[in-house]
Motif scaffolding. Structure first.
Motif, PDB file in Angstrom:
ATOM      1  N   PHE A 188       0.826  -1.206   0.000  1.00 35.21           N
ATOM      2  CA  PHE A 188       0.000   0.000   0.000  1.00 35.21           C
ATOM      3  C   PHE A 188       0.863   1.260   0.000  1.00 35.21           C
ATOM      4  O   PHE A 188       0.471   2.290  -0.567  1.00 35.21           O
ATOM      5  N   GLN A 189       2.026   1.182   0.631  1.00 32.98           N
ATOM      6  CA  GLN A 189       2.880   2.356   0.779  1.00 32.98           C
ATOM      7  C   GLN A 189       3.966   2.436  -0.288  1.00 32.98           C
ATOM      8  O   GLN A 189       4.979   3.113  -0.091  1.00 32.98           O
ATOM      9  N   CYS A 190       3.774   1.777  -1.396  1.00 34.60           N
ATOM     10  CA  CYS A 190       4.754   1.819  -2.485  1.00 34.60           C
ATOM     11  C   CYS A 190       4.913   3.262  -2.979  1.00 34.60           C
ATOM     12  O   CYS A 190       3.976   3.858  -3.503  1.00 34.60           O
ATOM     13  N   PHE A 191       6.095   3.817  -2.806  1.00 36.72           N
ATOM     14  CA  PHE A 191       6.313   5.216  -3.170  1.00 36.72           C
ATOM     15  C   PHE A 191       7.655   5.439  -3.863  1.00 36.72           C
ATOM     16  O   PHE A 191       7.718   6.043  -4.934  1.00 36.72           O
ATOM     17  N   ALA A 192       8.745   4.953  -3.256  1.00 38.55           N
ATOM     18  CA  ALA A 192      10.087   5.250  -3.774  1.00 38.55           C
ATOM     19  C   ALA A 192      10.246   4.764  -5.215  1.00 38.55           C
ATOM     20  O   ALA A 192      10.815   5.477  -6.059  1.00 38.55           O
TER      21      ALA A 192
END
Length: 295
Positions: A230-234
């Protein structure tokens, strides 16, 4: 034990916990309440105090086409990567566990290496591999005759999101593999030997004996893998900047808060997205806990 001694030990215990408690309250609890408060305001980069607008930011979310697309991409990443990571990790762990100590340690290091390697370094390597001019994927596929011309992996909407999922998969299996190897080592071998004597197959032994005993580890892996997905960002920021159909909720929060210059950084709206994302993660984690208890 006297009450005075109990009280003294209790105070000592809380004093040891105090540094972590201060950090948790200061960097988790307080920011969480600030996020909820700002989600109910029109806070932005303008000077002055924000105005309270109630649930307008939340009602606006469901009319925002970009947010819906980001949410859909995030769901795809979670639905694909979480089961794949868990299944692959369990399969590899089952094979590694049967090896001798030296080989087991070697493979654990190999699979865990991407976890401790910096995300920027890993992303740079993958970006080179995906390069549409001199990347190794295009080189291999062209020389084997599978493709006729180079593919712009990260510039084509048909492939970009799946390329991100592949990178996320390879960087997420290290910790689950280590945890599963440890969990398999704690399985009661007397039950396994008794089942073998009774003529049980390997599949029956795994499903009836090993699987229930490694269920707590599986639940933990499911929860942390879901949160990480869910926190895939980089990966999104470094490879595509949310373009080519790879925008996710986490990246869209960052873009709305700090990059949307036309609205001077809409902090309130971005915080509303963060609240929705947190609720989605909490709801899915609760479902996973309930399903695991039923097993």
């Amino acid at each position: 034990m006297s009450r005075a001694l109990q009280r003294r030990e209790t105070v000592s215990g809380y004093l040891f916990l105090l540094p972590s408690l201060v950090f948790f309250v200061g960097f988790v609890i307080i920011p969480m309440f600030i996020c909820i408060f700002l989600s109910l305001t029109d806070a932005n980069m303008h000077a002055g105090s924000p105005s309270f607008i109630g649930f307008q930011n939340f009602s606006k979310l469901w009319e925002d086409k970009v947010f819906r697309e980001a949410l859909w991409n995030t769901i795809i990443i979670v639905v694909v990567s979480v089961p794949a990571v868990c299944a692959f990790s369990l399969w590899v762990s089952s094979a590694i566990y049967k090896m001798n100590g030296t080989a087991r340690s070697f493979f654990r290091i190999v699979f865990y290496l991407p976890v401790v390697t910096g995300s920027v370094a890993v992303t740079v390597v993958w970006k080179w591999m995906y390069n549409n001019y001199y990347g190794i994927f295009n080189y291999i596929l062209k020389n084997t005759g599978i493709i006729d011309k180079n593919i712009n992996w990260l510039g084509d909407e048909r492939f970009a999101l799946w390329c991100i999922i592949l990178i996320l998969f390879t960087t997420s299996v290290g910790q689950p593999i280590v945890l599963y190897v440890s969990a398999l080592g704690n399985v009661d071998q007397s039950l396994v030997e008794a089942a073998q004597v009774d003529g049980a197959t390997n599949l029956q032994i795994f499903w009836k004996i090993k699987w229930p005993q490694i269920m707590p580890t599986t639940l933990y892996i499911l929860v942390i893998t879901t949160i990480n997905s869910f926190q895939c960002f980089a990966l999104i920021q470094l490879l595509t900047s949310g373009g080519q159909g790879t925008n996710t909720v986490m990246y869209h929060i960052y873009y709305t808060a700090f990059k949307l210059t036309t609205q001077h950084g809409h902090f309130g709206y971005a915080n509303a997205m963060g609240v929705v994302l947190a609720l989605a993660i909490a709801a899915l984690s609760a479902v996973q806990f309930k399903l695991a208890k039923e097993k």
